[in-house]
Design an enzyme around this catalytic site. Structure first.
Site, short mmCIF file in Angstrom:
data_model
loop_
_atom_site.label_atom_id
_atom_site.label_comp_id
_atom_site.label_asym_id
_atom_site.label_seq_id
_atom_site.Cartn_x
_atom_site.Cartn_y
_atom_site.Cartn_z
N TYR A 161 0.86 -1.19 0.00
CA TYR A 161 0.00 0.00 0.00
C TYR A 161 0.90 1.23 0.00
CZ TYR A 161 -4.02 2.95 1.09
OH TYR A 161 -4.98 3.91 1.06
N LYS A 205 -7.37 -1.09 -2.04
CA LYS A 205 -8.29 -0.90 -0.92
C LYS A 205 -9.01 -2.20 -0.59
CE LYS A 205 -7.76 3.46 0.13
NZ LYS A 205 -7.42 3.95 1.48
#
Length: 607
Positions: free
Chosen positions: A105, A177
Site C-alpha cells: 500500500y 483498498k
C-alpha cells in the site's frame, strides 16, 4: 498436515468460515479457481477425490511451507516496486504485515499506479467507459448475482494518493483498498468488486504516453459525468442491493457532493473525506488525552484544504460540537484552513466544501496569511498537513507553535513519503521530544536525549493510516447489512480506535494501534459500528448478538482468513455458484485474485 478447522456457535451463518467448503469442480478447473485452489497443499484424499493426482507433484506441503517459499521469492526482488508487483499472497502479507504494509500500500502503491500502463500484464477489475454508458448495467452484471457482492470500491482516478490524476491507473487503488479490507478486516475476497470509472484524464504525461491504456482524451465533466456516476450507483444498487459502496480518490468537489448526494440513500463511504477524518480524529483524541486536554481546547490549523484536509476538519468539527453541546458553526471557529492562496477567508476564492471554515476577511485585511503568520496569530495546539508540500513545517513554524503549546500535536500526513510536510525526527528535535507526532506514511522510531537527565529515549511514530479504521467500518456495515452509514456509526468507529491507543499506557508509544494488530482493531471497530447501527435502527441483519463478547465472536466467525478448509465434493446440478467456482469468475484477474487468495495461486501455479 490436515486442513485447519474451527468450530463456533455461529457456524450456521452464510459467511461462516468454519467447516468444509462445498466444491463441484475437479481437475484443472479446480486448480484454476483461486479461492478453492490449495496447490501442493491438497491432501492425498482430496487429490484422489477431485482428480488431481497427476496434476500436482507428489509431496504434500503445508500452507506454512508454501508461505516460506513465497517469502524467499519475495526477498529476491530488487526494489519495493518489484515487490509490490510480486505480492500475491495474503498469508504471506499477514505473517509479515509490518514489513510489507508499505510495499503493498502506501507509499509503493502510488508508484505502481503511476506505472500502471507500462507494468500492465492482465486486466484487473471492472472498467467502465463514460462514452459507453448504456453498457454499465450489463458490464457490472458480469460480476455475479444479487447476493454475491458485499463490498465495492469505485474511483474515477482523479486525485490519487497525493500524485493527482492517474486516469485508468486508478483501478489499482480500488484493488489495493479491497486487498486491505480482506487483510485487515476479513471481507471475503471473492465477494468484492474493484471499479474504475474511465472519464479520460487531464494528466498530459499520460495523454502523450503511447502505452497509456485509458481513454486518450481530456476528462469529461459536467452533466455527462454526473449522469455516468449516477448510472453506476443505480446499476450497482440494482444488481447488488446489499453491497456497501466505497468511493475512493475522486476530486475534492466531486468527492464531497457525491457523498452528500448518496449518503442519505445508500450505505456508502468516502475514504478521503470520512476515513482520513476518522483516523486523524482518533489520533488527535489520543494525543489530547495524553496531554490532559479536551476537544474543547482545540485550536487547529489544517495546511492543505483539499478533500483530506476538509474531511478532517468536518470530523473534528462534529466531534467538538457533540462533546461541547454546541453548534457545528460555533465549533468551526476553532479550525483554520490554509491552502495555496493562504488562510481561507471571506475574501478567498473557495469551494462549497471549504465555506464553513472561512474567517472574516476584514479581520485579516492587510495581514500576512501564510502558514507562519497564521501560526503566530492563531496560536494552535494542533497542526495538520495535507498539502503535499514537502518541508512546509519548518523549524521556525514549529518553534512558534510550541511557544503557546508545550506539547504540540503535529501530523504531517501527505503521501507518499517524499511529500511529507516534515520528518518526525526533525519535529521531535525542534521540540526537544515534546511533539505528539503522527504521519501519513511509515517512519522509523526516533531516538534522542529527551529523558530525565538527558538520557536517550526512543519514541515510536504512529502512522495515521486509514487502514486502521475503514476496513472495520466496512465490515460493520457489511455484517449488519446497514441501510445507511450514519454519523453516530462513524463516531463509534473513532472512539473504538482511540480507546486502543498504545500511547494511553506509554507516552513513548504511537498514538494509533499498529498494523500488526489491525484485525483485532477491526473487530472492535466493527463491533462498535454494528451496535451504533442497531441503536440508529439502520441494521437489517437478523439476530445480531447484543452481548459484547458474543458480538465479537459473531464478527470473527464471518471474517475470511488465509487458511485451508476441507473441500466437500457436491453435485454440480445442486451446487451454489461458489461451489461451481463462479464467484468473481468473470473479470477476476491477476493481482486482486491472487493477493486475496491462497498462496498456492501465486507460488504453485507460477503466476
Amino acid at each position: 498436515m490436515a486442513p485447519q478447522s474451527k468450530t463456533s456457535k455461529f457456524s450456521h451463518l452464510p459467511l461462516s468460515t468454519s467447516g468444509p467448503i462445498d466444491c463441484a469442480i475437479t481437475g484443472d478447473a479446480l486448480l484454476n479457481t483461486a479461492y478453492l485452489n490449495k496447490g501442493s497443499a491438497f491432501p492425498p484424499e482430496e487429490r484422489r477425490q477431485f482428480n488431481l493426482t497427476s496434476l500436482l507433484p507428489q509431496s504434500v506441503q503445508t500452507l506454512e511451507q508454501q508461505t516460506k517459499r513465497a517469502y524467499e521469492q519475495y526477498s529476491t526482488r530488487g526494489d519495493d516496486l518489484a515487490k509490490n508487483t510480486f505480492l500475491t499472497s495474503l498469508k504471506l502479507l499477514q505473517e509479515h504485515m509490518k514489513e510489507m504494509f508499505s510495499v503493498v500500500y502506501t507509499p509503493t502503491e502510488g508508484d505502481a499506479i503511476q506505472n500502471y500502463s507500462s507494468l500492465f500484464r492482465r486486466p484487473e477489475g471492472c472498467f467502465l467507459n463514460i462514452n459507453d454508458q448504456d453498457r454499465v448495467l450489463n458490464d457490472l452484471s458480469q460480476w455475479g448475482q444479487a447476493e454475491d457482492i458485499d463490498y465495492i470500491v469505485v474511483t474515477d482516478g482523479e486525485e490519487i494518493l497525493g500524485i493527482g490524476d492517474q486516469g485508468v491507473g486508478g483501478i489499482l487503488i480500488s484493488v489495493a483498498k479491497l486487498v486491505l479490507t480482506t487483510l485487515c478486516a476479513g471481507i471475503h475476497p471473492n465477494r468484492v468488486l474493484p471499479v474504475v470509472l474511465d472519464c479520460g484524464t487531464d494528466n498530459e504525461d499520460l495523454l502523450k504516453d503511447d502505452l497509456y491504456l485509458g481513454l486518450r482524451q481530456k476528462r469529461i465533466r459536467g452533466e455527462q459525468y454526473d449522469k455516468f456516476v449516477d448510472t453506476f450507483v443505480h446499476s450497482a444498487r440494482k444488481l447488488y442491493p446489499r453491497a456497501y459502496i466505497h468511493f475512493e480518490d475522486f476530486g475534492l468537489s466531486n468527492a464531497r457532493r457525491f457523498l452528500e448526494k448518496y449518503r442519505p440513500q445508500i450505505p456508502c463511504f468516502n475514504d478521503d473525506v470520512q476515513g482520513t477524518g476518522c483516523v486523524t480524529l482518533a489520533a488527535i483524541k489520543a494525543a489530547l488525552h495524553a496531554n490532559k486536554e479536551k476537544l474543547s481546547d482545540i485550536r487547529m490549523i489544517i495546511f492543505g484544504a483539499g478533500s483530506a484536509g476538509v474531511g478532517i476538519a468536518d470530523q473534528v468539527r462534529s466531534a467538538i460540537a457533540t462533546e461541547g453541546n454546541i453548534s457545528e458553526q460555533e465549533a468551526a471557529k476553532q479550525i483554520w484552513l490554509i491552502d495555496k492562496p493562504g488562510l481561507l477567508t471571506t475574501k478567498s476564492d473557495i469551494n462549497d466544501a471549504q465555506k464553513d471554515y472561512v474567517k472574516d476577511g476584514e479581520e485579516w485585511q492587510g495581514k500576512d496569511t501564510n502558514l507562519l503568520a497564521v501560526v503566530k496569530g492563531v496560536r494552535p495546539n494542533v497542526l495538520i498537513g495535507t498539502s503535499t508540500v514537502p518541508g512546509a513545517f519548518t523549524e521556525e513554524i514549529v518553534k512558534a507553535m510550541q511557544e503557546h503549546a508545550p506539547r504540540p500535536i503535529i501530523f504531517p500526513l501527505s503521501n507518499p513519503t517524499r511529500l511529507h510536510e516534515a520528518k518526525p525526527a526533525d519535529l521531535l528535535k525542534w521540540t526537544n521530544g515534546k511533539a505528539r507526532v503522527a504521519t501519513g506514511s511509515p517512519f522509523d522510531p526516533v531516538t534522542g536525549p529527551w529523558g530525565e537527565d538527558g538520557k536517550d529515549v526512543t519514541i515510536e511514530v504512529s502512522e495515521c493510516n486509514n487502514s486502521v479504521v475503514f476496513p472495520g467500518i466496512g465490515l460493520g456495515c457489511v455484517l449488519s447489512r446497514a441501510k445507511l452509514l450514519t454519523d453516530r456509526m462513524l463516531v463509534a468507529a473513532v472512539d473504538g480506535v482511540a480507546a486502543l491507543s498504545p500511547a494511553l499506557k506509554d507516552p513513548t508509544s504511537p498514538l494509533l494501534p499498529d498494523v500488526d494488530v489491525v484485525r483485532d482493531v477491526s473487530v472492535r471497530v466493527a463491533r462498535d459500528v454494528i451496535q451504533a447501527a442497531v441503536k440508529e435502527g439502520v441494521a437489517t441483519e437478523k439476530d445480531i448478538p447484543s452481548d459484547d463478547a458474543d458480538l465479537e465472536e459473531w464478527i470473527r466467525e464471518q471474517m475470511w482468513e488465509p487458511r485451508y478448509r476441507p473441500l466437500r465434493l457436491v453435485n454440480a446440478e445442486d451446487a451454489t455458484r461458489e461451489a461451481k467456482g463462479e464467484m468473481g469468475r468473470v473479470g477476476t484477474v491477476d493481482r486482486l485474485k491472487d493477493v486475496v487468495s491462497h498462496v498456492a495461486s501465486a507460488v504453485d501455479s507460477g503466476n
